[in-house]
Motif scaffolding. Structure first.
Motif: not given
Length: 323
Positions: A1-7, A257-271
């Motif tokens: 959902m986060v990745l979809g919202g960012l897209a 910012i990406a890490r906060r949106l994902l509640r602490g998880r690391v995601s290079l696509p989100a970044a």
């Protein structure tokens, strides 16, 4: 959902940059233009100005976002982003020397930027090898090198032709004003190689976050894994810098910012998506903030990143981590 919202945010901001502004373009006209139909005036503005700027903003944001997230995660320090510890300044100094003294451009400029970034990264690694590379020592070494390189860059600008210096100064602020399809094509080709390489190298990132002993226990070679990730992240930062200049704080902002949106998880696509959102939003503000004049996008991102850096330092000190 986060990745979809960012897209979705990237698509909306991309459309806003292309369709809105001092010269507005309707959606039917935009479809006609990209389909090959010529509309006097509008075709040139869309195809040669607005569209390459928007595409370059997405690519630059993704490059800086991934580079920043890799550095901050690998070194376990939110301050350890390429634009804070001198990596981007190394690319800038090398590029300015090439522009001022050798007249380089295009692929040669990319090469100078990458070489400058790699040299600075190697210098930081050597000078901080006796300390905790995840702590203050690396950040302080990087800030010191960035200050020295800033002095070199300023000296070069005083020794070159006034017109070349003015062009380089705009580029040093981070700007999409001179975006062309040639720059878009060069950066896109680099990202086609670097982003998959980052995805492959990032498979070792969760193990490396746990420390060297845990990484060895999980079958990951710490030195090789770190070197691969740092090499890819450094090259990504250099490629983005060569295309649009050192756009301030994009690498610094995207990962947290990406890490906060994902509640602490690391995601290079989100970044990468957050980086694209930041640059697109800053570009829209830069173009439309002052009527009749397009500010460098780095001015807007600098205004965003400065308060965030102060907030990060204040909250880190409050919880006793100090960066």
């Amino acid at each position: 959902m986060v990745l979809g919202g960012l897209a979705v945010a990237v698509v909306v901001l991309f459309a806003g940059n292309v369709l809105l502004g001092t010269y507005t373009v309707t959606i039917p006209d935009f479809v006609r233009i990209v389909s090959g139909e010529t509309i006097p005036g509008a075709s040139f503005i869309v195809l040669e100005n607005k569209l390459p700027r928007a595409v370059l903003a997405v690519l630059v944001g993704a490059a800086f976002g991934v580079a920043g997230a890799v550095f901050q995660t690998l070194l376990r320090n939110p301050l350890a982003s390429p634009d804070v510890i001198g990596i981007s300044m190394g690319a800038s100094a090398a590029a300015v020397v090439g522009i001022a003294f050798l007249g380089v451009s295009g692929l040669a400029l990319q090469g100078f930027s990458i070489a400058g970034s790699l040299l600075v990264a190697a210098a930081i690694a050597l000078l901080s090898r006796r300390g905790d590379v995840a702590g203050h020592r690396l950040v302080l070494v990087g800030i010191g090198l960035a200050a020295a390189l800033q002095a070199v860059t300023s000296w070069v600008l005083t020794r070159t032709d006034i017109h070349v210096a003015a062009e380089a100064l705009v580029w040093l602020n981070g700007s999409l004003n001179n975006a062309t399809w040639g720059r878009v094509r060069t950066l896109a080709l680099l990202l086609l190689v670097l982003l998959p390489a980052a995805a492959v190298a990032a498979r070792r990132l969760p193990a490396l976050e746990l420390g060297e002993e845990a990484a060895v226990g999980l079958g990951v070679h710490p030195l090789r894994g770190r070197l691969a990730l740092l090499l890819v992240a450094t090259t990504l930062a250099a490629a983005g810098t060569a295309a649009a200049g050192p756009v301030a704080f994009v690498a610094f902002l995207s990962g947290p910012i990406a890490r906060r949106l994902l509640r602490g998880r690391v995601s290079l696509p989100a970044a990468a998506l957050v980086g694209a959102v930041v640059v697109l939003a800053a570009e829209f503000a830069a173009v439309n903030a002052v009527p009749g004049s397009a500010l460098p996008v780095g001015v807007v991102t600098g205004l965003l990143g400065g308060p965030f850096l102060l907030w990060l330092l204040a909250t880190a000190n409050r919880v006793g981590r100090g960066g």
